[in-house]
Design an enzyme around this catalytic site. Structure first.
Site, PDB file in Angstrom:
ATOM      1  N   ARG A  38      -0.163   3.570 -16.141  1.00 41.97           N
ATOM      2  CA  ARG A  38       1.174   4.160 -16.248  1.00 41.97           C
ATOM      3  C   ARG A  38       1.183   5.439 -17.077  1.00 41.97           C
ATOM      4  O   ARG A  38       2.185   6.153 -17.117  1.00 41.97           O
ATOM      5  CB  ARG A  38       2.144   3.161 -16.890  1.00 41.97           C
ATOM      6  CG  ARG A  38       2.280   1.881 -16.133  1.00 41.97           C
ATOM      7  CD  ARG A  38       3.256   0.970 -16.822  1.00 41.97           C
ATOM      8  NE  ARG A  38       4.604   1.497 -16.713  1.00 41.97           N
ATOM      9  CZ  ARG A  38       5.429   1.258 -15.707  1.00 41.97           C
ATOM     10  NH1 ARG A  38       5.045   0.481 -14.732  1.00 41.97           N
ATOM     11  NH2 ARG A  38       6.628   1.782 -15.684  1.00 41.97           N
ATOM     12  N   GLU A  90      -2.123  12.487   3.994  1.00 39.91           N
ATOM     13  CA  GLU A  90      -2.570  11.463   3.047  1.00 39.91           C
ATOM     14  C   GLU A  90      -4.008  11.748   2.582  1.00 39.91           C
ATOM     15  O   GLU A  90      -4.323  11.620   1.395  1.00 39.91           O
ATOM     16  CB  GLU A  90      -2.456  10.085   3.722  1.00 39.91           C
ATOM     17  CG  GLU A  90      -2.938   8.905   2.914  1.00 39.91           C
ATOM     18  CD  GLU A  90      -2.183   8.672   1.598  1.00 39.91           C
ATOM     19  OE1 GLU A  90      -1.203   9.356   1.335  1.00 39.91           O
ATOM     20  OE2 GLU A  90      -2.637   7.813   0.818  1.00 39.91           O
ATOM     21  N   LYS A 115       0.824   6.135 -12.489  1.00 45.17           N
ATOM     22  CA  LYS A 115       0.959   5.297 -11.297  1.00 45.17           C
ATOM     23  C   LYS A 115       2.404   5.212 -10.835  1.00 45.17           C
ATOM     24  O   LYS A 115       2.689   5.268  -9.651  1.00 45.17           O
ATOM     25  CB  LYS A 115       0.431   3.901 -11.641  1.00 45.17           C
ATOM     26  CG  LYS A 115       0.483   2.918 -10.494  1.00 45.17           C
ATOM     27  CD  LYS A 115      -0.608   3.204  -9.504  1.00 45.17           C
ATOM     28  CE  LYS A 115      -0.527   2.321  -8.286  1.00 45.17           C
ATOM     29  NZ  LYS A 115      -1.234   2.924  -7.155  1.00 45.17           N
ATOM     30  N   CYS A 167       4.736   5.516 -18.833  1.00 46.84           N
ATOM     31  CA  CYS A 167       4.432   4.862 -20.101  1.00 46.84           C
ATOM     32  C   CYS A 167       4.424   3.349 -19.881  1.00 46.84           C
ATOM     33  O   CYS A 167       5.140   2.832 -19.029  1.00 46.84           O
ATOM     34  CB  CYS A 167       5.428   5.151 -21.231  1.00 46.84           C
ATOM     35  SG  CYS A 167       5.608   6.888 -21.611  1.00 46.84           S
ATOM     36  N   HIS A 219      -0.778  28.978  13.561  1.00 45.10           N
ATOM     37  CA  HIS A 219       0.384  29.724  13.060  1.00 45.10           C
ATOM     38  C   HIS A 219       0.213  30.145  11.602  1.00 45.10           C
ATOM     39  O   HIS A 219       1.206  30.457  10.941  1.00 45.10           O
ATOM     40  CB  HIS A 219       1.650  28.883  13.231  1.00 45.10           C
ATOM     41  CG  HIS A 219       1.956  28.579  14.658  1.00 45.10           C
ATOM     42  ND1 HIS A 219       2.439  29.520  15.543  1.00 45.10           N
ATOM     43  CD2 HIS A 219       1.786  27.446  15.386  1.00 45.10           C
ATOM     44  CE1 HIS A 219       2.584  28.981  16.741  1.00 45.10           C
ATOM     45  NE2 HIS A 219       2.186  27.718  16.666  1.00 45.10           N
ATOM     46  N   TRP A 271       2.710   8.501 -21.226  1.00 42.56           N
ATOM     47  CA  TRP A 271       2.663   9.645 -20.304  1.00 42.56           C
ATOM     48  C   TRP A 271       3.692  10.621 -20.854  1.00 42.56           C
ATOM     49  O   TRP A 271       4.893  10.360 -20.831  1.00 42.56           O
ATOM     50  CB  TRP A 271       3.019   9.203 -18.885  1.00 42.56           C
ATOM     51  CG  TRP A 271       2.815  10.272 -17.864  1.00 42.56           C
ATOM     52  CD1 TRP A 271       1.652  10.620 -17.238  1.00 42.56           C
ATOM     53  CD2 TRP A 271       3.827  11.134 -17.309  1.00 42.56           C
ATOM     54  NE1 TRP A 271       1.875  11.643 -16.352  1.00 42.56           N
ATOM     55  CE2 TRP A 271       3.193  11.985 -16.371  1.00 42.56           C
ATOM     56  CE3 TRP A 271       5.200  11.277 -17.513  1.00 42.56           C
ATOM     57  CZ2 TRP A 271       3.881  12.941 -15.634  1.00 42.56           C
ATOM     58  CZ3 TRP A 271       5.887  12.251 -16.785  1.00 42.56           C
ATOM     59  CH2 TRP A 271       5.226  13.072 -15.859  1.00 42.56           C
ATOM     60  N   LYS A 300      -4.974  12.413  -1.313  1.00 43.03           N
ATOM     61  CA  LYS A 300      -5.983  11.601  -2.020  1.00 43.03           C
ATOM     62  C   LYS A 300      -7.030  12.513  -2.647  1.00 43.03           C
ATOM     63  O   LYS A 300      -7.418  12.338  -3.796  1.00 43.03           O
ATOM     64  CB  LYS A 300      -6.707  10.627  -1.075  1.00 43.03           C
ATOM     65  CG  LYS A 300      -5.945   9.460  -0.544  1.00 43.03           C
ATOM     66  CD  LYS A 300      -5.716   8.361  -1.529  1.00 43.03           C
ATOM     67  CE  LYS A 300      -4.393   8.569  -2.214  1.00 43.03           C
ATOM     68  NZ  LYS A 300      -3.252   7.896  -1.636  1.00 43.03           N
ATOM     69  N   ASN A 318       9.793   3.758 -22.926  1.00 41.90           N
ATOM     70  CA  ASN A 318       9.383   4.324 -21.644  1.00 41.90           C
ATOM     71  C   ASN A 318      10.627   4.952 -21.033  1.00 41.90           C
ATOM     72  O   ASN A 318      11.613   4.252 -20.824  1.00 41.90           O
ATOM     73  CB  ASN A 318       8.845   3.185 -20.757  1.00 41.90           C
ATOM     74  CG  ASN A 318       8.675   3.607 -19.308  1.00 41.90           C
ATOM     75  OD1 ASN A 318       8.526   4.786 -19.017  1.00 41.90           O
ATOM     76  ND2 ASN A 318       8.699   2.639 -18.408  1.00 41.90           N
ATOM     77  N   GLY A 319      10.589   6.268 -20.766  1.00 43.24           N
ATOM     78  CA  GLY A 319      11.741   6.914 -20.143  1.00 43.24           C
ATOM     79  C   GLY A 319      12.101   8.199 -20.863  1.00 43.24           C
ATOM     80  O   GLY A 319      11.269   8.786 -21.557  1.00 43.24           O
ATOM     81  N   GLU A 339      -5.647  14.473  -5.707  1.00 40.17           N
ATOM     82  CA  GLU A 339      -5.305  13.760  -6.943  1.00 40.17           C
ATOM     83  C   GLU A 339      -6.514  13.219  -7.686  1.00 40.17           C
ATOM     84  O   GLU A 339      -6.491  13.142  -8.902  1.00 40.17           O
ATOM     85  CB  GLU A 339      -4.210  12.709  -6.757  1.00 40.17           C
ATOM     86  CG  GLU A 339      -4.415  11.624  -5.775  1.00 40.17           C
ATOM     87  CD  GLU A 339      -3.208  10.658  -5.754  1.00 40.17           C
ATOM     88  OE1 GLU A 339      -3.173   9.846  -4.831  1.00 40.17           O
ATOM     89  OE2 GLU A 339      -2.333  10.695  -6.631  1.00 40.17           O
TER      90      GLU A 339
HETATM   91  O1  M6R Z   1       5.391   3.508  -6.406  1.00 42.28           O
HETATM   92  P1  M6R Z   1       5.702   4.466  -5.318  1.00 42.28           P
HETATM   93  O2  M6R Z   1       5.132   4.028  -3.995  1.00 42.28           O
HETATM   94  O3  M6R Z   1       7.167   4.760  -5.183  1.00 42.28           O
HETATM   95  O4  M6R Z   1       4.983   5.802  -5.716  1.00 42.28           O
HETATM   96  C1  M6R Z   1       5.161   6.967  -4.970  1.00 42.28           C
HETATM   97  C2  M6R Z   1       4.155   8.029  -5.347  1.00 42.28           C
HETATM   98  O5  M6R Z   1       4.287   8.371  -6.707  1.00 42.28           O
HETATM   99  C3  M6R Z   1       2.726   7.577  -5.083  1.00 42.28           C
HETATM  100  O6  M6R Z   1       2.544   7.209  -3.751  1.00 42.28           O
HETATM  101  C4  M6R Z   1       1.720   8.694  -5.434  1.00 42.28           C
HETATM  102  O7  M6R Z   1       1.886   9.771  -4.554  1.00 42.28           O
HETATM  103  C5  M6R Z   1       0.297   8.145  -5.399  1.00 42.28           C
HETATM  104  N1  M6R Z   1      -0.395   8.494  -6.597  1.00 42.28           N
HETATM  105  C6  M6R Z   1      -0.495   8.619  -4.244  1.00 42.28           C
HETATM  106  O8  M6R Z   1      -1.800   8.163  -4.251  1.00 42.28           O
END
Ligand code: M6R
Length: 612
Positions: A27, A485, A607, A2, A508, A75, A489, A99-100, A492
């Site tokens: 956010r 990674e 984010k 949020c 395996h 969020w 990507k 937020n929280g 997501e």
């Molecule tokens: O702000 P942070 O680096 O701690 O965030 C960690 C993950 O939430 C963040 O890397 C997330 O996996 C990304 N959306 C990946 O692209």
């Protein structure tokens, strides 16, 4: 998660607040809302389900404005993403954005209901508004004291901003374990979840600490410790990020812009920390000595998602360059394990935002057990660096796209610097080795610049594979984390299921999946694992699996085995992950853009994950 923004000052602030929310939409984007106290002293609110554009439409149909105001982009945690559950939440003359998570909201709601308060939403937040209203009306407390009394009852993680129609020209904020920054302006003051929201108005920020609250008027701020009502010592930080850094700058998406910013971001992260002449790495911000490192019994690297992947690459670097073998842990797991940690333990947290709840909790667990704690972080003054003895900041600038790109490669550069520093302190690297490492690292920005300017078949790949239900990414050695990674990507932002796997593990299990409908991306440059991975590639091809090979430039053999080939510049092995990150990002980006998904704000994600 949020995003919240608050303003008090001489201007009508609806546009300013909405503009701030636009910069915080990364956010969360389940709903948005605005509240103002207007010239007649009325509390007015507008809320809309879904993205901020829906709120903007609502405001065009039914405008509101005032000189004290606040906004929220949500969020969802408690309650569906509907208009009724959208913030601000109100009770009497009070409005609150939050937020929280309020963990004791059920008990508070029962208590307030018994006092006659009627609730309109399914959220945990609404209890805060009623609680403040209760202290304000039933107990006749001034707004800031009513907020303080309410906050003393809350359990959980929160940052809140409060306005009150009966107290115009005042906003109050408070925080525990969720970010809140106070912006100091000229005759106006601001509160926000993140500096990006208010950078256009001020660069002078005060990072509100856990357990603090702040009362803002146009001319002043009063910061207090909630528990004692005393004024703590606080400092102003002048942020160097410019507002333009948080704009798209002509790119279709923030993600694409941020991919292209990597040469600059990596160069900024290395700048001033490397001396090629002296063959040294200087990191005065990391207060560890040779003796500290020599007596280490345990070394943990913690992070989530992409930051965890950066930690996994770090393991290879610490092993090769410093003779240290860290446990690289997903923070949400480590925080609940009984992992051995004591004063001879080092915990390195990696986080772009510096606010990820799980990473923060894992770090605190280390601290509680006496460990030394340091971090790699992008956001100055965020919670994680504030709790650490030392932080190596990545100078990536604001990362807005939810999918992390430049934050990842700058984390790789930072972790490389740290491994070199530790190797240097421990006497593991002679001059020649140091020079080779530093030269390779310093050359990376130029290499990535060239890589980004080369034509490549991304669009063809997207055209051919965008309907795939699933994809496999294979890599070995320090490219195994890049396979993870690449898969993350893709998942997501394109919503295609993908799995990253160590290439040698394929036989395996995952090999059973391979057929003509499962595309595989194979990271197979001419590194130490070249031949072995090429055999894995042949195994995929032999089972009719479509293959994209990421090969070294000039490797003509690769084309024979592949449906598509992307090339990497020939670089020393320790910097290969940095250059391999680019195709991992661009495959996902192009696939998502081809499918027409919301690249910068993919569904269900936020984010910065500040809840557990
Ligand atoms: O702000 P942070 O680096 O701690 O965030 C960690 C993950 O939430 C963040 O890397 C997330 O996996 C990304 N959306 C990946 O692209």
């Amino acid at each position: 998660m949020c995003g919240i923004v608050g303003y008090v000052g001489p201007e009508l602030c609806a546009d300013l607040v909405v503009d701030g929310l636009r910069r915080l939409e990364y956010r969360g984007y389940d709903s948005a809302g605005l509240a103002v106290v207007d010239a007649e002293g009325q509390l007015l609110t507008r809320r809309a389900e879904g993205k901020l554009t829906n709120l903007v439409k609502r405001l065009v149909e039914a405008p509101i404005d005032g000189r004290t105001g606040m906004g929220h982009t949500r969020w969802a945690t408690h309650g569906a993403p509907t208009e009724d559950n959208a913030h601000p939440h109100r009770s009497g003359s009070i409005a609150v954005v939050h937020n929280g998570i309020i963990e004791n909201h059920v008990e508070l709601k029962a208590e307030l209901s018994a006092l006659g308060h009627a609730f309109q939403s399914e959220t945990d937040t609404e209890v805060i508004a009623h609680l403040i209203d209760h202290h304000r009306t039933a107990r006749g407390l001034a707004l800031s004291e009513a907020v303080r009394q309410a906050v003393l009852r809350l359990h959980g993680a929160y940052s809140i901003v409060v306005i009150d129609a009966t107290t115009p020209n005042v906003i109050v904020g408070a925080r525990v374990a969720s970010p809140l920054v106070l912006g100091l302006g000229q005759g106006a003051n601001y509160l926000a979840s993140d500096v990006a929201a208010i950078l256009a108005h001020t660069r002078d920020m005060v990072f509100i600490e856990d357990g603090w609250m702040a009362t803002l008027t146009p001319d002043g701020v009063d910061v207090r410790v909630v528990a004692t009502n005393e004024s703590p010592r606080w400092e102003k930080t002048t942020v160097t990020w410019s507002p333009a850094m948080a704009e798209k700058g002509g790119y279709k998406h923030f993600m694409l812009k941020e991919i292209h910013e990597q040469p600059r971001a990596i160069a900024d992260t290395l700048r001033g920390r490397v001396s090629l002449e002296r063959r040294t790495v200087d990191l005065p911000e990391i207060p560890l000595t040779r003796e500290d490192l020599e007596q280490l019994r345990h070394f943990y690297i913690v992070g989530c998602g992409t930051a965890w992947h950066a930690g996994l690459v770090g393991r290879y670097l610490f092993e090769d360059l410093a003779g240290l073998s860290p446990h690289v842990e997903v923070a949400s797991e480590l925080r609940y394990r009984n992992a051995p940690m004591d004063e001879r333990t080092l915990v390195l947290a990696i986080s772009q935002s510096g606010e990820t709840a799980d990473t923060l909790a894992a770090l605190r667990e280390g601290k509680r057990k006496g460990a030394r704690i340091i971090s790699i972080c992008n956001v100055i003054g965020a919670s994680i660096p504030r709790e650490c003895e030392g932080t190596l900041y990545t100078h990536a600038g604001p990362e807005i796209g939810v999918a992390s790109t430049k934050a990842f490669t700058t984390q790789l550069a930072a972790v490389h610097l740290l491994a070199l520093k530790f190797g240097q302190l421990l006497g593991r690297l002679d001059d020649a080795a140091m020079e080779a490492e530093l030269t390779a690292l310093m050359h990376v920005p130029t290499v990535i610049e060239e890589e980004l300017s080369k034509p490549a078949d991304y669009l063809e790949i997207a055209r051919a594979w965008h309907e795939a239900a699933s994809m496999l990414y294979l890599g070995r050695g320090n490219l195994y984390p890049l396979a993870l990674e690449g898969a993350l990507k893709l998942k997501e932002i394109s919503y295609i299921h993908a799995e990253g796997y160590p290439a040698g593990e394929m036989k395996h299990g995952p090999i059973a999946l391979i057929d003509e409908r499962l595309p595989t991306v194979v990271l197979n440059p001419r590194d130490a694992h070249f031949q072995k991975v090429r055999s894995n590639l042949a195994e995929v091809k032999a089972r009719s699996g479509p293959v994209l090979v990421v090969a070294t430039e000039g490797d003509t053999d690769a084309a024979d085995l592949a449906d598509f080939t992307l090339t990497l510049p020939a670089v020393p092995e320790h910097v290969l992950p940095l250059v391999a990150a680019v195709p991992m990002q661009l495959i996902a980006y192009t696939m998502a853009d081809f499918k027409g998904t919301d690249v910068d704000q993919p569904r269900n994600l936020a984010k910065s994950v500040t809840v557990e």
